[in-house]
Design a protein around this motif. Structure first.
Motif, PDB file in Angstrom:
ATOM      1  N   GLY A 168       0.952  -0.967   0.190  1.00 49.94           N
ATOM      2  CA  GLY A 168      -0.029   0.089   0.064  1.00 49.94           C
ATOM      3  C   GLY A 168       0.586   1.330   0.021  1.00 49.94           C
ATOM      4  O   GLY A 168       0.377   2.384  -0.149  1.00 49.94           O
ATOM      5  N   SER A 169       2.103   1.168   0.139  1.00 50.70           N
ATOM      6  CA  SER A 169       3.040   2.266  -0.002  1.00 50.70           C
ATOM      7  C   SER A 169       3.517   2.679  -1.288  1.00 50.70           C
ATOM      8  O   SER A 169       3.663   1.827  -2.335  1.00 50.70           O
ATOM      9  CB  SER A 169       4.347   2.032   0.894  1.00 50.70           C
ATOM     10  OG  SER A 169       5.173   2.833   0.734  1.00 50.70           O
ATOM     11  N   TYR A 170       3.636   3.901  -1.631  1.00 47.03           N
ATOM     12  CA  TYR A 170       4.185   4.377  -3.037  1.00 47.03           C
ATOM     13  C   TYR A 170       5.700   4.327  -2.745  1.00 47.03           C
ATOM     14  O   TYR A 170       6.365   4.754  -4.007  1.00 47.03           O
ATOM     15  CB  TYR A 170       3.654   5.592  -3.295  1.00 47.03           C
ATOM     16  CG  TYR A 170       2.175   5.466  -3.636  1.00 47.03           C
ATOM     17  CD1 TYR A 170       1.737   4.971  -4.709  1.00 47.03           C
ATOM     18  CD2 TYR A 170       1.161   5.908  -2.907  1.00 47.03           C
ATOM     19  CE1 TYR A 170       0.461   4.970  -5.293  1.00 47.03           C
ATOM     20  CE2 TYR A 170      -0.088   5.847  -3.173  1.00 47.03           C
ATOM     21  CZ  TYR A 170      -0.580   5.465  -4.307  1.00 47.03           C
ATOM     22  OH  TYR A 170      -1.628   5.411  -4.614  1.00 47.03           O
ATOM     23  N   ASP A 171       6.394   4.154  -1.737  1.00 45.64           N
ATOM     24  CA  ASP A 171       7.587   4.289  -1.734  1.00 45.64           C
ATOM     25  C   ASP A 171       8.485   2.922  -2.279  1.00 45.64           C
ATOM     26  O   ASP A 171       8.151   1.786  -1.967  1.00 45.64           O
ATOM     27  CB  ASP A 171       8.427   4.378  -0.448  1.00 45.64           C
ATOM     28  CG  ASP A 171       7.816   5.684   0.350  1.00 45.64           C
ATOM     29  OD1 ASP A 171       7.638   6.768  -0.333  1.00 45.64           O
ATOM     30  OD2 ASP A 171       7.883   5.634   1.722  1.00 45.64           O
ATOM     31  N   SER A 172       9.345   3.086  -3.081  1.00 48.48           N
ATOM     32  CA  SER A 172       9.996   2.041  -3.821  1.00 48.48           C
ATOM     33  C   SER A 172      11.426   1.874  -3.598  1.00 48.48           C
ATOM     34  O   SER A 172      12.100   2.889  -3.138  1.00 48.48           O
ATOM     35  CB  SER A 172       9.685   1.869  -5.504  1.00 48.48           C
ATOM     36  OG  SER A 172      10.351   3.186  -6.039  1.00 48.48           O
ATOM     37  N   ILE A 173      11.952   0.576  -3.560  1.00 44.57           N
ATOM     38  CA  ILE A 173      13.417   0.294  -3.464  1.00 44.57           C
ATOM     39  C   ILE A 173      14.070   0.699  -4.589  1.00 44.57           C
ATOM     40  O   ILE A 173      13.795   0.359  -5.852  1.00 44.57           O
ATOM     41  CB  ILE A 173      13.607  -1.069  -2.915  1.00 44.57           C
ATOM     42  CG1 ILE A 173      12.644  -1.427  -1.907  1.00 44.57           C
ATOM     43  CG2 ILE A 173      15.213  -1.369  -2.709  1.00 44.57           C
ATOM     44  CD1 ILE A 173      13.008  -1.024  -0.571  1.00 44.57           C
ATOM     45  N   PRO A 174      15.212   1.730  -4.293  1.00 47.24           N
ATOM     46  CA  PRO A 174      16.287   1.852  -5.387  1.00 47.24           C
ATOM     47  C   PRO A 174      16.950   0.884  -5.901  1.00 47.24           C
ATOM     48  O   PRO A 174      17.499   0.141  -5.235  1.00 47.24           O
ATOM     49  CB  PRO A 174      16.851   3.062  -4.971  1.00 47.24           C
ATOM     50  CG  PRO A 174      16.960   2.697  -3.507  1.00 47.24           C
ATOM     51  CD  PRO A 174      15.722   2.324  -3.083  1.00 47.24           C
ATOM     52  N   TYR A 175      17.169   0.820  -7.255  1.00 40.76           N
ATOM     53  CA  TYR A 175      18.042  -0.169  -7.748  1.00 40.76           C
ATOM     54  C   TYR A 175      19.349   0.162  -7.481  1.00 40.76           C
ATOM     55  O   TYR A 175      20.045   1.125  -7.273  1.00 40.76           O
ATOM     56  CB  TYR A 175      17.788  -0.499  -9.255  1.00 40.76           C
ATOM     57  CG  TYR A 175      16.668  -1.578  -9.498  1.00 40.76           C
ATOM     58  CD1 TYR A 175      17.119  -2.675 -10.075  1.00 40.76           C
ATOM     59  CD2 TYR A 175      15.437  -0.989  -9.405  1.00 40.76           C
ATOM     60  CE1 TYR A 175      15.812  -3.537 -10.041  1.00 40.76           C
ATOM     61  CE2 TYR A 175      14.267  -1.809  -9.739  1.00 40.76           C
ATOM     62  CZ  TYR A 175      14.545  -2.990 -10.080  1.00 40.76           C
ATOM     63  OH  TYR A 175      13.660  -4.078 -10.223  1.00 40.76           O
ATOM     64  N   PRO A 176      20.264  -0.916  -7.313  1.00 35.23           N
ATOM     65  CA  PRO A 176      21.903  -0.737  -7.105  1.00 35.23           C
ATOM     66  C   PRO A 176      22.702  -0.029  -8.101  1.00 35.23           C
ATOM     67  O   PRO A 176      22.367  -0.083  -9.142  1.00 35.23           O
ATOM     68  CB  PRO A 176      22.346  -2.381  -6.714  1.00 35.23           C
ATOM     69  CG  PRO A 176      21.266  -3.128  -7.520  1.00 35.23           C
ATOM     70  CD  PRO A 176      19.802  -2.432  -7.491  1.00 35.23           C
ATOM     71  N   GLU A 177      23.519   0.434  -7.580  1.00 37.06           N
ATOM     72  CA  GLU A 177      24.526   1.289  -8.514  1.00 37.06           C
ATOM     73  C   GLU A 177      25.635   0.362  -8.801  1.00 37.06           C
ATOM     74  O   GLU A 177      26.157   0.770 -10.155  1.00 37.06           O
ATOM     75  CB  GLU A 177      25.037   2.213  -7.649  1.00 37.06           C
ATOM     76  CG  GLU A 177      23.928   3.391  -7.346  1.00 37.06           C
ATOM     77  CD  GLU A 177      23.476   4.177  -8.261  1.00 37.06           C
ATOM     78  OE1 GLU A 177      24.137   4.265  -9.510  1.00 37.06           O
ATOM     79  OE2 GLU A 177      22.296   4.521  -8.383  1.00 37.06           O
ATOM     80  N   THR A 178      26.132  -0.483  -8.220  1.00 34.60           N
ATOM     81  CA  THR A 178      27.098  -1.519  -8.752  1.00 34.60           C
ATOM     82  C   THR A 178      26.811  -2.754  -8.616  1.00 34.60           C
ATOM     83  O   THR A 178      25.823  -3.283  -8.030  1.00 34.60           O
ATOM     84  CB  THR A 178      28.388  -1.190  -7.593  1.00 34.60           C
ATOM     85  OG1 THR A 178      28.141  -1.621  -6.491  1.00 34.60           O
ATOM     86  CG2 THR A 178      28.708   0.300  -7.654  1.00 34.60           C
TER      87      THR A 178
END
Length: 138
Positions: free
Chosen positions: A106-116
């Motif tokens: 129910g949240s609109y916060d998403s996990i950022p994808y990794p940089e490396t």
């Protein structure tokens, strides 16, 4: 006599056509990014069907190898950035197709994808249950 009055007189006498309203062409809602790891290219494609019915894999228009549907939010790295391409290939091989991952229901916060690539390995371990397992071929 001002311009608007002159134009109206021409329309009434038939010497000036009334412009037809242009209708927006029918088509898909959005295009998806298809990525080929062989030639390190990304191509935007759309199909005349709902986005949920878009194929997961199509043939690359350049090298004819498989191109994977990574969604509309995917931004490809430069061809010369081999480390980023390795990271992307690693994530795709583990079922992460750059979809939004929302840990809290129910949240609109998403996990950022990794940089490396090293962060990607931890990412796969931590968020493996959100991976997409299926790949449909067109």
């Amino acid at each position: 006599m001002d311009k608007q009055v002159r134009m109206e007189i021409r329309r009434q006498t038939g010497t000036r056509k009334i412009p037809e309203k242009t209708k927006k062409p029918e088509g898909p809602e959005y295009s998806m990014s298809f990525v080929c790891f062989n030639c390190k290219t990304s191509n935007m494609r759309h199909f005349n069907r709902p986005p949920c019915d878009y194929p997961d894999v199509i043939s690359c228009p350049i090298c004819k190898e498989d191109s994977f549907n990574l969604g509309r939010n995917f931004k490809p790295p430069k061809k010369s950035d081999s480390m980023q391409w390795k990271k992307i290939k690693y994530l795709v091989s583990h079922g992460f197709l750059f979809q939004k991952i929302r840990v809290v229901p129910g949240s609109y916060d998403s996990i950022p994808y990794p940089e490396t690539l090293s962060e990607a390995k931890d990412f796969v371990v931590n968020y493996g249950k959100w991976a997409i397992k299926r790949l449909r071929k067109e």
